[in-house]
Design a protein around this motif. Structure first.
Motif, PDB file in Angstrom:
ATOM      1  N   ASP A  10      -8.322  -0.671   0.409  1.00  0.00           N
ATOM      2  CA  ASP A  10      -8.264  -0.769  -1.135  1.00  0.00           C
ATOM      3  C   ASP A  10      -7.803   0.521  -1.666  1.00  0.00           C
ATOM      4  O   ASP A  10      -7.030   0.355  -2.639  1.00  0.00           O
ATOM      5  CB  ASP A  10      -9.797  -0.925  -1.608  1.00  0.00           C
ATOM      6  CG  ASP A  10     -10.005  -2.486  -1.224  1.00  0.00           C
ATOM      7  OD1 ASP A  10      -9.145  -3.339  -0.804  1.00  0.00           O
ATOM      8  OD2 ASP A  10     -11.372  -2.638  -1.550  1.00  0.00           O
ATOM      9  N   GLU A  11      -8.165   1.853  -1.335  1.00  0.00           N
ATOM     10  CA  GLU A  11      -7.632   2.808  -1.709  1.00  0.00           C
ATOM     11  C   GLU A  11      -6.035   3.045  -1.441  1.00  0.00           C
ATOM     12  O   GLU A  11      -5.502   3.367  -2.424  1.00  0.00           O
ATOM     13  CB  GLU A  11      -8.472   4.162  -1.012  1.00  0.00           C
ATOM     14  CG  GLU A  11      -9.711   4.285  -1.390  1.00  0.00           C
ATOM     15  CD  GLU A  11     -10.691   5.331  -0.646  1.00  0.00           C
ATOM     16  OE1 GLU A  11     -11.482   5.964  -1.201  1.00  0.00           O
ATOM     17  OE2 GLU A  11     -10.269   5.432   0.372  1.00  0.00           O
ATOM     18  N   ASN A  14       1.040  -1.181   0.106  1.00  0.00           N
ATOM     19  CA  ASN A  14       0.042   0.106  -0.116  1.00  0.00           C
ATOM     20  C   ASN A  14       0.888   1.121  -0.149  1.00  0.00           C
ATOM     21  O   ASN A  14       2.061   1.159   0.201  1.00  0.00           O
ATOM     22  CB  ASN A  14      -1.170  -0.121   1.112  1.00  0.00           C
ATOM     23  CG  ASN A  14      -0.406   0.475   2.536  1.00  0.00           C
ATOM     24  OD1 ASN A  14       0.553   0.722   2.589  1.00  0.00           O
ATOM     25  ND2 ASN A  14      -1.213  -0.064   3.538  1.00  0.00           N
TER      26      ASN A  14
END
Length: 151
Positions: free
Chosen positions: A133-134, A4
Motif C-alpha cells: 500500500d505504501e 507502485n
C-alpha cells in the motif's frame, strides 16, 4: 489502477535505456536525430530525477538505517553528476562531432550503472521496508508529480 513506485521507476529506466541505446547507435551525420533524442532523454532524466529526489529517495532514506542513508547519498551524487556535469556538457556539444558520440556513451554508461544499481540494491530493500500500500501510494504521488512536468 496506478503502478507502485518501484514499477514506475523501472519503466522510466527501461525507456531511458532504450533512448540512450538509440542515441549511441547514431552516426555523426544524424544530427537532427541526435538533437531530438537528446531532448527527449534530457526531459526524461530531469523528470525521473525530480520524482526520485522529492518522493522516493527521502522515504527510503528516512525509513532506512545507516546502509540506506549511504545508498541515498550515493544515488543523489550520481544524479548530480549526470544532471550538472555530463548532460549539460552533452547538450552544448555539436551533435555532428565525435566528441558528442563519446559524451553520449559516457552518459549512457553512467545512467545504466545507476539504474542497474538501484534495481539490484535499492529497490529490493525498499520492497522489504514498505508495504504494498505504501509503495502504491508513493507511485501515485510520483505519477501525479510526473504529470505536472510532462511536455
Amino acid at each position: 489502477m496506478s503502478d507502485n513506485a518501484i514499477n514506475l521507476l523501472k519503466q522510466d529506466h527501461k525507456k531511458v535505456k532504450q533512448l540512450l541505446g538509440q542515441l549511441t547507435d547514431t552516426t555523426n551525420r544524424a544530427q537532427k536525430t541526435r538533437t531530438d533524442l537528446l531532448g527527449e532523454i534530457a526531459n526524461e532524466l530531469r523528470v525521473h530525477t525530480k520524482i526520485e529526489e522529492e518522493i522516493f529517495y527521502p522515504a527510503f532514506r528516512d525509513a532506512g538505517k545507516h546502509d540506506e542513508k549511504q545508498m541515498y547519498h550515493e544515488a543523489v551524487e550520481e544524479h548530480r553528476a549526470v544532471e550538472e556535469l555530463v548532460l549539460p556538457d552533452l547538450e552544448k556539444t555539436d551533435p555532428g562531432s565525435d566528441q558528442f558520440a563519446g559524451r553520449a556513451k559516457v552518459l549512457k554508461e553512467l545512467v545504466e550503472h545507476h539504474a542497474d544499481e538501484e534495481e539490484a540494491d535499492i529497490f529490493p530493500k525498499a520492497e522489504k521496508m514498505f508495504s504494498s500500500d505504501e509503495l502504491l501510494a508513493m507511485g501515485q504521488q510520483m505519477a501525479e508529480l510526473k504529470g505536472r512536468f510532462a511536455p
